[in-house]
Design an enzyme around this catalytic site. Structure first.
Site, mmCIF file in Angstrom:
data_model
loop_
_atom_site.group_PDB
_atom_site.id
_atom_site.type_symbol
_atom_site.label_atom_id
_atom_site.label_comp_id
_atom_site.label_asym_id
_atom_site.label_seq_id
_atom_site.Cartn_x
_atom_site.Cartn_y
_atom_site.Cartn_z
ATOM 1 N N HIS A 22 0.828 -1.221 0.000
ATOM 2 C CA HIS A 22 0.000 0.000 0.000
ATOM 3 C C HIS A 22 0.862 1.271 0.000
ATOM 4 O O HIS A 22 0.747 2.112 -0.880
ATOM 5 C CB HIS A 22 -0.900 0.022 1.246
HETATM 6 O O1 RIB Z 1 -4.965 0.532 4.302
HETATM 7 C C1 RIB Z 1 -3.569 0.441 4.202
HETATM 8 C C2 RIB Z 1 -2.908 1.430 5.100
HETATM 9 O O2 RIB Z 1 -3.203 1.106 6.444
HETATM 10 C C3 RIB Z 1 -1.364 1.390 5.005
HETATM 11 O O3 RIB Z 1 -0.845 2.666 5.255
HETATM 12 C C4 RIB Z 1 -0.974 0.444 6.112
HETATM 13 O O4 RIB Z 1 0.322 0.751 6.638
HETATM 14 C C5 RIB Z 1 -2.020 0.771 7.136
HETATM 15 O O5 RIB Z 1 -1.596 1.899 7.846
#
Ligand code: RIB
Ligand code: CA
Length: 307
Positions: free
Chosen positions: A236
């Site tokens: 992500h």
């Molecule tokens: O939904 C993904 C996000 O949530 C990313 O930043 C992961 O590190 C969590 O913080």
């Protein structure tokens, strides 16, 4: 030829995918990571700060780390330790950090960094947006010194922490609403691309054999529940860094985005008006597609430059 490096501040809640993003960023020749700021998110702000210090010491450059908000603005704090483990970076025994944190609160450290930077600074939030909202509310005069905000968060489709909401937005919906309403140049790198930006089992083994960073990440990947080792690990936060240095990997659309803060089931949902149903001025560039194979190759190429 000297490439002009882009000055960035990463606001983070490490977090195993945060660790990958930070590792790529600090070694990338096109980026100048001027500051890491930490926020309560995946785990408590004490843990995310400790994790950020561990990462900076592991990766080498003496990047300052400033501790930020320990609670969302208006709602109770909710962690995501089920994804990253109790420490937030389970799977690798980092030595206890020796480095001291920045003496200022994250919000003031952001202000100081922005005002002392010759170039406008790009903010790269990859956790809940509490610090960024506080900063913009306290220091609106600094907006002119911000190049843009490239954030990992939100979704134009389904959520991951609730049926409709992505974690970073859901963790502090009021903060997110304030950021999207700020009038700044915002790019939303959401689940529409990050859910597909996965490292395959082969990629993970290749990364393991690259260097010390690869070994460290491989150990943590065994504990990361953002996807799975079998089906692919979701990078992500790395997508936000990719967008800054390799925007051609993405397809985007400018549109109006707002954040639901009150719905019994929908709080934290990003309302991404791709159809222009509400006839509102576009306030964000939303990432809708990604060249996954090219992303994977880019990620490995970047990590090969690490220690
Ligand atoms: O939904 C993904 C996000 O949530 C990313 O930043 C992961 O590190 C969590 O913080
Ligand atoms: Ca994160």
């Amino acid at each position: 030829m000297n490439v002009k490096r882009i000055p960035i501040i990463i606001d983070t809640d490490p977090g195993i995918d945060d660790a990958v993003a930070i590792g790529v960023a600090v070694y990338h020749e096109a980026l100048d990571v001027k500051l890491l700021t930490t926020v309560a998110g995946n785990v408590s702000v004490d843990k995310t700060t400790n994790n950020a210090l561990k990462l900076v010491e592991f990766f080498g450059p003496d990047t300052p780390v400033a501790k930020g908000a320990g609670q969302p603005l208006c709602i109770p704090y909710e962690d995501a330790s089920e994804i990253h483990g109790e420490s937030g970076m389970d799977g690798y025994e980092f030595p206890a950090p020796k480095k001291n944190i920045h003496p200022e609160h994250a919000v003031n450290a952001i202000r100081e960094t922005i005002l002392t930077s010759e170039e406008k600074v790009t903010l790269v939030p990859i956790g809940p947006l509490t610090n960024i909202a506080l900063f913009l509310a306290l220091y609106p005069e600094c907006k002119s010194r911000i190049e843009r905000i490239v954030l990992m968060g939100g979704s134009a489709s389904a959520g991951n922490h609730s049926p409709t909401a992505e974690y970073n937005i859901l963790a502090d919906p009021e903060a997110a609403k304030m950021v999207f309403a700020s009038g700044l140049d915002i790019t939303m790198v959401g689940l529409d691309v990050t859910n597909r930006a996965t490292l395959t089992p082969d990629n993970v083994v290749e990364i393991r054999d690259l260097n010390e960073t690869g070994k460290m990440l491989y150990s943590m990947f065994q504990h990361y529940r953002g996807g799975s080792l079998k089906t692919g690990l979701k990078m992500h936060d790395l997508c936000a860094i990719a967008y800054i240095v390799k925007p051609e990997l993405f397809k985007t659309q400018k549109c109006f985005v707002d954040v639901e803060t009150a719905g019994a089931y929908t709080a934290g949902t990003t309302i991404v008006d791709l159809m222009n149903r509400y006839q509102r001025e576009p306030n964000a560039t939303v990432c809708l597609d990604i060249d996954v194979e090219a992303f994977r190759a880019w990620a490995i190429e970047c990590l090969a430059k690490a220690r």
